[in-house]
Design an enzyme around this catalytic site. Structure first.
Site, PDB file in Angstrom:
ATOM      1  N   SER A   1       2.470  46.058  70.803  1.00 38.14           N
ATOM      2  CA  SER A   1       2.548  46.765  69.299  1.00 38.14           C
ATOM      3  C   SER A   1       2.634  48.407  69.608  1.00 38.14           C
ATOM      4  O   SER A   1       2.862  49.151  68.628  1.00 38.14           O
ATOM      5  CB  SER A   1       1.172  46.462  68.343  1.00 38.14           C
ATOM      6  OG  SER A   1       0.150  46.915  69.123  1.00 38.14           O
TER       7      SER A   1
ATOM      8  N   HIS B   1       8.202  42.390  69.202  1.00 37.59           N
ATOM      9  CA  HIS B   1       6.934  42.598  68.546  1.00 37.59           C
ATOM     10  C   HIS B   1       6.836  41.851  67.149  1.00 37.59           C
ATOM     11  O   HIS B   1       7.533  42.110  66.344  1.00 37.59           O
ATOM     12  CB  HIS B   1       6.788  44.052  68.452  1.00 37.59           C
ATOM     13  CG  HIS B   1       5.474  44.543  67.563  1.00 37.59           C
ATOM     14  ND1 HIS B   1       5.311  45.633  66.725  1.00 37.59           N
ATOM     15  CD2 HIS B   1       4.342  44.072  67.690  1.00 37.59           C
ATOM     16  CE1 HIS B   1       4.079  45.734  66.072  1.00 37.59           C
ATOM     17  NE2 HIS B   1       3.454  44.850  66.706  1.00 37.59           N
TER      18      HIS B   1
ATOM     19  N   GLU C   1      10.127  43.099  65.382  1.00 37.50           N
ATOM     20  CA  GLU C   1      10.394  44.633  65.991  1.00 37.50           C
ATOM     21  C   GLU C   1      11.009  44.424  67.408  1.00 37.50           C
ATOM     22  O   GLU C   1      10.161  44.302  68.254  1.00 37.50           O
ATOM     23  CB  GLU C   1       9.614  45.500  65.684  1.00 37.50           C
ATOM     24  CG  GLU C   1       9.698  46.936  65.740  1.00 37.50           C
ATOM     25  CD  GLU C   1       8.553  47.838  65.364  1.00 37.50           C
ATOM     26  OE1 GLU C   1       8.605  48.889  64.995  1.00 37.50           O
ATOM     27  OE2 GLU C   1       7.403  47.416  65.777  1.00 37.50           O
TER      28      GLU C   1
ATOM     29  N   ASN D   1       3.980  50.517  63.751  1.00 38.72           N
ATOM     30  CA  ASN D   1       2.616  51.260  63.889  1.00 38.72           C
ATOM     31  C   ASN D   1       2.780  52.838  63.807  1.00 38.72           C
ATOM     32  O   ASN D   1       1.578  53.432  63.539  1.00 38.72           O
ATOM     33  CB  ASN D   1       2.002  50.831  65.352  1.00 38.72           C
ATOM     34  CG  ASN D   1       1.436  49.309  65.026  1.00 38.72           C
ATOM     35  OD1 ASN D   1       0.566  49.120  64.176  1.00 38.72           O
ATOM     36  ND2 ASN D   1       1.836  48.303  65.979  1.00 38.72           N
TER      37      ASN D   1
END
Length: 296
Positions: free
Chosen positions: A118, A139, A151, A189
């Site tokens: 992540s 991800h 992702e 993130n």
């Protein structure tokens, strides 16, 4: 169909294995712990039962999905036939680098090596292999069977062909892949964690209480879950680790984790996984109860 190997049988790993198997891919789920693998198969079975109960899956489809998953406790033997490997181990740099060294050694020459990290640099992970052009980030979001986003992170050397293949595979899983470049935190993130961190600072500085902060974001910003509840769901240790990657990788003080978050992690208050974070979490209960420490 490509043969897929998934490394790690925790929440993300078993979810990834579930989704691949449900969409027809033969999957080898790999973990050093046989009890963890047995638990993962039980979790996948329960999640499939939930889909059957909702009418989105037949009992036959459930049995076929389970039949496509085999397990192994050895990376060397588990990836022998893999054409795509998805690493979903704990978010720890040293662990991931060692796994990719092993994958480079044991996975077939043409296999794509993907990480579900992540926040950790795909370029850094790729650098420990001799096939950097075949290393990429996939991800997935939690819970994997439900969330539509993947992702897809291109490392510095990831080839166009591998990127396109992973985008296509993600679509075969019924997901929406989004291509991003390899910078700390990627997109998800880099945006999410500062928001969570700021929510923790708002609590830490006495701006508002846990329930009030989450209510503002749910009702005012149409978020399905408040940032403090989401932090508990993700795991406060994971949030801290990602913020540390952002802070170190970008060198900007705005990513420095809130001292309250640091203290909670050191005290073992990690959210859902430990039973307490900003809320208390009792097995089987869906009630949202603010942890006693934060009650007014």
């Amino acid at each position: 169909m490509l043969h897929v190997a998934v490394i790690g049988s925790g929440t993300m790993g078993n979810g990834i294995a579930h989704v691949f198997a449900q969409h027809g891919f033969p999957v080898t789920l790999i973990d050093i712990s046989q009890p963890a693998l047995d638990k993962a198969l039980g979790t996948i079975g329960k999640n499939l039962d939930r889909q059957v109960a909702k009418g989105s899956l037949s009992e036959g489809d459930k049995m076929a999905t389970m039949g496509r998953i085999t397990t192994h406790t050895s990376i060397a033997e588990g990836v022998t036939n893999a054409q795509l490997v998805v690493e979903a181990a704990t978010e720890n740099v040293d662990l991931k680098l060692q796994i990719f060294r092993d994958l480079d050694l044991y996975a077939p020459e043409g296999a794509i090596l993907a990480s579900n990290t992540s926040s950790i640099s795909i370029t850094r992970i790729a650098a420990v292999t001799k096939r950097a052009e075949q290393v990429i980030g996939m991800h997935f979001m939690n819970p994997v069977p439900v969330m539509k986003l993947v992702e897809v992170i291109r490392g510095y050397a990831t080839s166009d062909a591998v990127t396109q293949q992973v985008m296509d595979i993600s679509r075969q899983l019924g997901k929406t892949p989004t291509e991003v470049n390899d910078y700390p935190g990627f997109v998800a993130n880099r945006i999410l964690m500062p928001m969570i961190n700021e929510a923790i600072y708002s609590l830490f500085e006495g701006v508002a209480g846990v329930e009030e902060i989450d209510t503002v974001m749910k009702l005012g910003m149409a978020h399905p879950m408040g940032p403090l509840q989401l932090a508990d769901f993700i795991g406060l240790d994971v949030c801290l680790a990602i913020l540390q990657v952002l802070h170190e990788g970008l060198g900007n003080p705005k990513y420095a984790p809130c001292p309250l978050l640091v203290n909670m992690v050191m005290a073992g208050r990690l959210g859902v996984k430990s039973g307490e974070g900003f809320y208390t979490h009792s097995p089987g209960s869906k009630d949202l109860v603010v942890a006693s420490r934060f009650r007014k």
